[in-house]
Design a protein around this motif. Structure first.
Motif, PDB file in Angstrom:
ATOM      1  N   SER A 148      -7.748  -9.856  12.619  1.00  0.00           N
ATOM      2  CA  SER A 148      -7.044  -8.522  12.344  1.00  0.00           C
ATOM      3  C   SER A 148      -5.725  -8.502  12.555  1.00  0.00           C
ATOM      4  O   SER A 148      -4.935  -8.121  11.513  1.00  0.00           O
ATOM      5  CB  SER A 148      -7.778  -7.391  12.864  1.00  0.00           C
ATOM      6  OG  SER A 148      -9.382  -7.442  12.698  1.00  0.00           O
ATOM      7  N   ASN A 305     -11.468   1.830  17.547  1.00  0.00           N
ATOM      8  CA  ASN A 305     -11.542   1.878  16.173  1.00  0.00           C
ATOM      9  C   ASN A 305     -11.472   3.351  15.609  1.00  0.00           C
ATOM     10  O   ASN A 305     -11.153   3.725  14.544  1.00  0.00           O
ATOM     11  CB  ASN A 305     -12.773   1.448  15.657  1.00  0.00           C
ATOM     12  CG  ASN A 305     -12.896   0.088  15.680  1.00  0.00           C
ATOM     13  OD1 ASN A 305     -11.941  -0.984  15.629  1.00  0.00           O
ATOM     14  ND2 ASN A 305     -14.188  -0.546  15.770  1.00  0.00           N
ATOM     15  N   ARG A 318      -4.650  -2.161  21.527  1.00  0.00           N
ATOM     16  CA  ARG A 318      -5.294  -3.282  20.978  1.00  0.00           C
ATOM     17  C   ARG A 318      -4.859  -4.739  21.411  1.00  0.00           C
ATOM     18  O   ARG A 318      -5.770  -5.665  21.948  1.00  0.00           O
ATOM     19  CB  ARG A 318      -5.503  -3.331  19.553  1.00  0.00           C
ATOM     20  CG  ARG A 318      -6.273  -2.128  19.076  1.00  0.00           C
ATOM     21  CD  ARG A 318      -6.270  -2.278  17.444  1.00  0.00           C
ATOM     22  NE  ARG A 318      -6.999  -0.907  16.752  1.00  0.00           N
ATOM     23  CZ  ARG A 318      -6.247   0.251  16.298  1.00  0.00           C
ATOM     24  NH1 ARG A 318      -4.720   0.064  16.285  1.00  0.00           N
ATOM     25  NH2 ARG A 318      -7.128   1.121  15.864  1.00  0.00           N
TER      26      ARG A 318
END
Length: 431
Positions: A148, A305, A318
Motif C-alpha cells: 500500500s 483502516n 501506519r
C-alpha cells in the motif's frame, strides 16, 4: 505419595545450594548449566519483553469492543478485563521463571521434562507454533502495508514481491541476532513507534477531526456511531477476550528472558515483568480507548483502516505500526528457533554461531514460503495457558519440604489455569 515422585533430577538438585554460596556463584553455575551468560540488564529486558507483548494486535482491540457495545462508557469495564487477564498472564510468566529456577531449565520443554515428564514433545511443538503463528501474521501485515505504501508513490509490487523484499532486506539481518539483549535497541525503537501511533490516535480522538462536521469526517466511508447498547454479559464479548489473550502471549520466550537476565532471580525478573506488563497495559488501554471513542460501534477490526487516507497523523501511525511490526518479528522468531532446536534436541554446545546462522536462514525460508500460501492460522492460545500451572505444581510437589506459601500458590495457579483456559476456549469458539 510414591517415593519416586520425590526424586530429583540433576538440574533440580543443583538449585538447592548452600546458604553460604554467593549470588554471583549461583548465577555463574546456573548459566553454565543452561548455556546462557545472563548479560541483559533490567532496562534492556523491559524493552524486549514490552516489545514482545506490543504487536499489531493492539490495533484490533477497538474493533473487539465494538462487537459487543457502542457505548463510550464501556471502556472502563473493557480496561478491567484487559488488566485482569494481563495480571493472570504475568503471573503465569512468573510461574515459568520459578520452574526454571527450581529445575535449572532454559526451555519450555526442559521445564516440562523436569516436572511433568510426559508429553514434552507436544509442549515444545505448541511453544513453536505460538510464535510461528505470530510471525506469519506479522509478515502478512508487513507485506500488505508495504504494498500500500509503495502504491501511494506509484510503485506497484505484488504482495509476494513485497514479502521477499522485506524478508531479505530487513527480517534476515534482525533474525540473525543470537539473543534478546542484541535486539534491545531495536525493541526500544519499536515500543517508541507504537507510542507515537498512540499519541497520534489520542490527538484525533480529542480534536474532533472525525466528528460530524470535522476536518476528515467527509473523507471516511464508515462514519462514527455511538449509542447506549452494551452486551458485555453475552457471548458477544468472547472475541474481545480472545484478542486480549492473544495480546498477552509471550510465555514461549519466558525461559530465555529469565536465563538472559543478569544476576537472574525471581525478584529481579518480577520487576522486569511488572514494568513490562504495566507499560503494555497502559498503551493497550490508551490505543483501544482512542480508537473506540473516535469511531464507536463502527470501529473496524484493524482500527487504522477507519482513518482518512488524507490524514497525516494517520499516515504517521501506519508508518510507525509498520516499523513496530517489523521489529517484533525477530522476537517471536527467536521463540520459534529455540523451540525448533528443542524439538530437534540440539545441545547448547553445538549451537555455534555458524550453525545458528544456517539454521536461521533455513527456518526463515520455511516461514516465508508458508506466508506466501497462508494468510491465517487458527488460535492455539487456550491450551498454552495450561502448561505454567501444571509445571509449577509438579515442581513444588517434587520438593522434599514445600512451604505452606508454595502450596497455597499451587492452588491459586491451578484455579487461574481453569479460568484462563475456559475464557480462552470460549473466545476461540465464538470467534
Amino acid at each position: 505419595m510414591n517415593t519416586n515422585d520425590l526424586s530429583f533430577g540433576y538440574g533440580a538438585i543443583q538449585t538447592f545450594v548452600s546458604d553460604e554460596e554467593s549470588l554471583e556463584t549461583k548465577n555463574e553455575r546456573k548459566c553454565a548449566q543452561v548455556g546462557f551468560n545472563g548479560k541483559a540488564s533490567i532496562p534492556s529486558e523491559i524493552a524486549s519483553v514490552t516489545k514482545n507483548l506490543i504487536g499489531s494486535g493492539v490495533l484490533s482491540l477497538s474493533g473487539g469492543i465494538a462487537l459487543y457495545s457502542n457505548d463510550p462508557s464501556i471502556i472502563m469495564s473493557s480496561a478491567i478485563w484487559l488488566i485482569s487477564l494481563g495480571c493472570m498472564s504475568c503471573y503465569s510468566a512468573i510461574l515459568i521463571a520459578k520452574v526454571c529456577d527450581i529445575t535449572n531449565s532454559s526451555t519450555y520443554r526442559s521445564c516440562w521434562e523436569s516436572t511433568v515428564k510426559r508429553g514434552s514433545l507436544l509442549v515444545a511443538m505448541v511453544s513453536m507454533l505460538a510464535p510461528a503463528q505470530g510471525d506469519l501474521a506479522y509478515v502478512t501485515i508487513l507485506s500488505y502495508t508495504l504494498k500500500s505504501l509503495l502504491e501511494s508513490v506509484q510503485i506497484y509490487w505484488s504482495r509476494v514481491t513485497c514479502l521477499l523484499f522485506i524478508t531479505v532486506v530487513a527480517l534476515l539481518p534482525l533474525c540473525l541476532k543470537k539473543d534478546f539483549d542484541g535486539l534491545s535497541g531495536f525493541s526500544t525503537f519499536g515500543v517508541a513507534s507504537v507510542f507515537v501511533a498512540m499519541i497520534a490516535m489520542l490527538i484525533r480522538c480529542f480534536d474532533g477531526s472525525y466528528s460530524e462536521g470535522g476536518k476528515f469526517y467527509d473523507d471516511i466511508r464508515v462514519k462514527p456511531y455511538f449509542g447506549s447498547e452494551s452486551h458485555q454479559w453475552s457471548r458477544s464479548i468472547f472475541p474481545y477476550l480472545c484478542m486480549i489473550f492473544q495480546a498477552w502471549v509471550m510465555h514461549y520466550n519466558t525461559p530465555r528472558f529469565y536465563t538472559e537476565l543478569k544476576d537472574a532471580s525471581i525478584p529481579r525478573f518480577t520487576i522486569v515483568l511488572g514494568c513490562s506488563f504495566g507499560l503494555a497495559a497502559m498503551m493497550y488501554i490508551a490505543i483501544a480507548a482512542a480508537g473506540f471513542w473516535t469511531f464507536g460501534g463502527h470501529s473496524l477490526s484493524y482500527i487504522l483502516n477507519n482513518y482518512s487516507p488524507n490524514d497525516p497523523l494517520a499516515t504517521l501511525s501506519r508508518l510507525c505500526v509498520f516499523l513496530s511490526t517489523l521489529l517484533i518479528y525477530p522476537l517471536a522468531f527467536i521463540g520459534v528457533r529455540d523451540a525448533s532446536l528443542d524439538i530437534l534436541r540440539v545441545p547448547p554446545h553445538k549451537q555455534t554461531d555458524t550453525f545458528l546462522n544456517v539454521f536461521t536462514i533455513i527456518l526463515l525460508s520455511i516461514l516465508t514460503v508458508l506466508a506466501v500460501f497462508f494468510d491465517d492460522l487458527g488460535l492455539i492460545n487456550a491450551i498454552g495457558g495450561v502448561f505454567p500451572a501444571l509445571m509449577y505444581r509438579n515442581a513444588v510437589n517434587s520438593m522434599p519440604s514445600p512451604t505452606r506459601s508454595q502450596q497455597r500458590e499451587v492452588v491459586i495457579a491451578m484455579l487461574l489455569m481453569v479460568i484462563g483456559v475456559g475464557l480462552g476456549t470460549l473466545g476461540v469458539y465464538q470467534s
